[in-house]
Write an enzyme that holds these catalytic residues in place. Structure first.
Site, mmCIF file in Angstrom:
data_model
loop_
_atom_site.group_PDB
_atom_site.id
_atom_site.type_symbol
_atom_site.label_atom_id
_atom_site.label_comp_id
_atom_site.label_asym_id
_atom_site.label_seq_id
_atom_site.Cartn_x
_atom_site.Cartn_y
_atom_site.Cartn_z
ATOM 1 N N SER A 25 0.828 -1.207 0.000
ATOM 2 C CA SER A 25 0.000 0.000 0.000
ATOM 3 C C SER A 25 0.861 1.255 0.000
ATOM 4 C CB SER A 25 -0.906 -0.009 1.231
ATOM 5 O OG SER A 25 -0.125 -0.107 2.409
ATOM 6 N N ASN A 112 -1.486 -2.344 13.599
ATOM 7 C CA ASN A 112 -2.937 -2.129 13.638
ATOM 8 C C ASN A 112 -3.325 -0.880 14.428
ATOM 9 O OD1 ASN A 112 -2.859 -4.491 12.252
ATOM 10 N ND2 ASN A 112 -3.811 -5.755 13.839
ATOM 11 N N HIS A 158 -39.951 24.756 -8.258
ATOM 12 C CA HIS A 158 -40.051 23.982 -9.513
ATOM 13 C C HIS A 158 -39.315 24.677 -10.659
ATOM 14 C CE1 HIS A 158 -43.378 21.934 -7.396
ATOM 15 N NE2 HIS A 158 -43.730 23.156 -7.044
ATOM 16 N N SER A 279 -14.129 27.206 -25.631
ATOM 17 C CA SER A 279 -14.375 26.010 -26.434
ATOM 18 C C SER A 279 -13.336 25.943 -27.548
ATOM 19 C CB SER A 279 -15.781 26.084 -27.034
ATOM 20 O OG SER A 279 -15.865 25.278 -28.193
ATOM 21 N N ASN A 287 -17.379 29.126 -20.833
ATOM 22 C CA ASN A 287 -18.098 28.062 -20.129
ATOM 23 C C ASN A 287 -17.816 28.032 -18.631
ATOM 24 O OD1 ASN A 287 -19.173 27.131 -22.575
ATOM 25 N ND2 ASN A 287 -17.341 25.910 -22.987
ATOM 26 N N TYR A 319 -9.109 -6.250 13.758
ATOM 27 C CA TYR A 319 -8.529 -5.739 12.515
ATOM 28 C C TYR A 319 -8.584 -6.791 11.411
ATOM 29 C CZ TYR A 319 -5.270 -4.009 9.035
ATOM 30 O OH TYR A 319 -4.731 -3.579 7.859
ATOM 31 N N GLN A 324 -7.225 -1.671 5.034
ATOM 32 C CA GLN A 324 -6.228 -0.947 4.243
ATOM 33 C C GLN A 324 -6.899 -0.184 3.099
ATOM 34 O OE1 GLN A 324 -2.214 -2.674 3.612
ATOM 35 N NE2 GLN A 324 -2.764 -2.716 1.455
HETATM 36 N N1 ARG Z 1 -1.045 -1.277 5.736
HETATM 37 C C1 ARG Z 1 -1.929 -1.754 6.743
HETATM 38 C C2 ARG Z 1 -3.228 -0.929 6.721
HETATM 39 O O1 ARG Z 1 -3.250 0.037 6.077
HETATM 40 C C3 ARG Z 1 -1.272 -1.625 8.089
HETATM 41 C C4 ARG Z 1 -1.738 -2.613 9.077
HETATM 42 C C5 ARG Z 1 -1.347 -3.986 8.662
HETATM 43 N N2 ARG Z 1 -1.579 -4.919 9.712
HETATM 44 C C6 ARG Z 1 -1.558 -6.225 9.489
HETATM 45 N N3 ARG Z 1 -1.765 -6.970 10.509
HETATM 46 N N4 ARG Z 1 -1.376 -6.730 8.310
HETATM 47 O O2 ARG Z 1 -4.206 -1.245 7.340
#
Ligand code: ARG
Length: 464
Positions: A25, A112, A158, A279, A287, A319, A324
């Site tokens: 992520s 978490n 209306h 345009s 516009n 969790y 995520q």
């Molecule tokens: N990247 C994870 C999130 O955004 C962080 C927590 C991950 N925890 C885990 N037990 N995999 O939630």
């Protein structure tokens, strides 16, 4: 065992490459870095406070975290998707920089409660910044209401001209909606500003932590009462996005009016050249794309709300990795509503009115018919009969091409003998708006007082 991940100890085989890419992520959550580091610094202070870390260890960790922050801000931090997320990137780099003592930072903590803390810190800042932007829009509305207290425009139901109103009154209607949006943000902030840290993975931790101490350091109003709840729920984000979607809906509605008013069919307003686009094919066009985009981007907020509710709906305690997925909708909601508020304020600040066009439009379509009915009631006619009589006069006006105020006294009396020469005072647009003089009414005298009250409310905001 080539794996570098902090959790690789129990694994016999490295993670599949596609799974690594799927679970990473970092591209999304790296924007939390400042909050992640602030949370870690507070955690290190707290661990030293309860003697789990020595002061020397604490100081080494904090110095390391601060140097990482400097590098990230300078664009010199090597983010690695191998290390999954913002938390593990920063922690791994800390250990690399300060050695084994860096491995002690994660004592009594889990990603978490760490990520829940980061998200709350991020959202608290975002709410504060958005509240300031809402206030700027409200100030622009008040300035316009003040300039246009006496300006008459058609009020619509209306989308048909219904009764004349003052432009100032119309601006104050939007001011009220944004006041409630501001209040909703402030209210949501109370539930955002609670510390999850200490919940660890889900059950709490066996170290003698002092959660109140960490909460004070991070400016939280309190600590989460229950560790399972603290790491699992994202209702604070849902609540924020719901409030933001409503705010966006208000802006979208107003933008719809702006688009109509700026059209040649209405011709009520002229938008600033610097806020419109042309345009590529029609040289004459100017516009209102900014207003259209605010209206269009409202869909993103509604989408974010549904996305977050759906992320939550089937999660057992505590969790789950589903959480995520809270980040992209939340970040997009914050960015979209913030950018929209900024350009919206500028749109209002650069709006010019064609008062004559509004007045002409207000005169169309027998706008004082209700006033005449009310007048007849004051002369002793029952309202239903008055309604019927005025309806017939409107019919006559349509046939003869005359507004009620353009009819002669004898024409009016021909329909209803109760009408006297004082009727002409109430058949004008000014007479009509002035007559609605009570709290919440459109009379300029009332609008002036409403503006005073609104100014006080705006001045009482603590975020300006
Ligand atoms: N990247 C994870 C999130 O955004 C962080 C927590 C991950 N925890 C885990 N037990 N995999 O939630």
């Amino acid at each position: 065992m080539p794996e570098e991940k902090p959790w690789s100890g129990r694994f016999a085989r490295p993670t599949d490459a596609a799974v690594k890419a799927f679970t990473a992520s970092i591209d999304v959550d790296r924007r939390l870095f400042a909050y992640d580091i602030a949370g870690s610094i507070a955690h290190a202070h707290m661990l030293a406070h309860v003697k789990v870390l020595s002061e020397k260890e604490r100081d080494a960790i904090i110095r390391g975290l601060e140097s990482i922050k400097t590098d990230i801000e300078a664009g010199k931090f090597p983010w690695e998707s191998e290390l999954e997320d913002v938390h593990m990137n920063i922690e791994a780099r800390l250990i690399e920089r300060i050695g084994d003592v860096g491995k002690k930072l994660h004592t009594g903590r889990s990603r978490n409660d760490q990520v829940a803390t980061d998200m709350r810190l991020y959202l608290r800042d975002s709410v504060d910044a958005l509240c300031q932007r809402i206030a700027r829009v409200q100030a622009a509305l008040l300035a316009m209401a003040e300039r246009e207290t006496e300006t008459i425009m058609p009020g619509f139901t209306h989308l048909q001209a219904a009764q004349p109103v003052t432009f100032g009154h119309h601006m104050l209607a939007w001011f009220e909606m944004l006041s409630r949006d501001h209040a909703r943000m402030k209210d949501c902030r109370k539930r955002v500003n609670i510390l999850p840290l200490g919940a660890a993975a889900l059950a709490g931790t066996s170290y003698p932590i002092d959660r109140e101490y960490a909460a004070r350091l991070l400016g939280f109003d309190g600590v989460a009462e229950n560790s399972l709840d603290a790491v699992s729920d994202r209702d604070f984000a849902v609540e924020f996005v719901a409030a933001a979607a409503l705010l966006m809906t208000h802006m979208s509605r107003f933008c719809e009016e702006i688009i109509l008013w700026a059209s040649s069919a209405f011709g009520f307003i002229e938008l600033g050249d610097d806020l419109c686009t042309g345009s590529s094919i029609m040289p004459q066009k100017k516009n209102p794309d900014v207003a259209e985009l605010i209206r269009g981007k409202t869909g993103r907020l509604n989408g974010a709300l549904v996305a977050l509710l759906t992320v939550m709906k089937a999660q057992p305690l505590a969790y789950n990795r589903d959480n995520q997925e809270d980040k992209e909708p939340l970040f997009d909601a914050v960015d979209t509503v913030g950018a929209s508020l900024d350009v919206f304020a500028r749109l209002l600040e650069g709006m010019e009115l064609d008062r004559d066009a509004m007045l002409r439009a207000a005169q169309d379509g027998f706008p004082t018919a209700t006033d005449l009915a009310d007048y007849l009631v004051r002369k002793g006619v029952a309202f239903r009969d008055a309604h019927e009589l005025v309806g017939k006069l409107v019919r006559l006006g349509m046939d003869t091409g005359k507004d009620l105020s353009q009819m002669s006294l004898s024409e009016l009396q021909g329909m209803c003998k109760e009408i006297e020469s004082d009727v002409f005072d109430i058949l004008t647009l000014e007479g009509s708006v002035n007559a609605r003089s009570h709290v919440g009414g459109t009379a300029p005298a009332q609008v002036r007082q409403a503006i005073q009250r609104a100014r006080k409310r705006l001045a009482a905001y603590d975020d300006r």
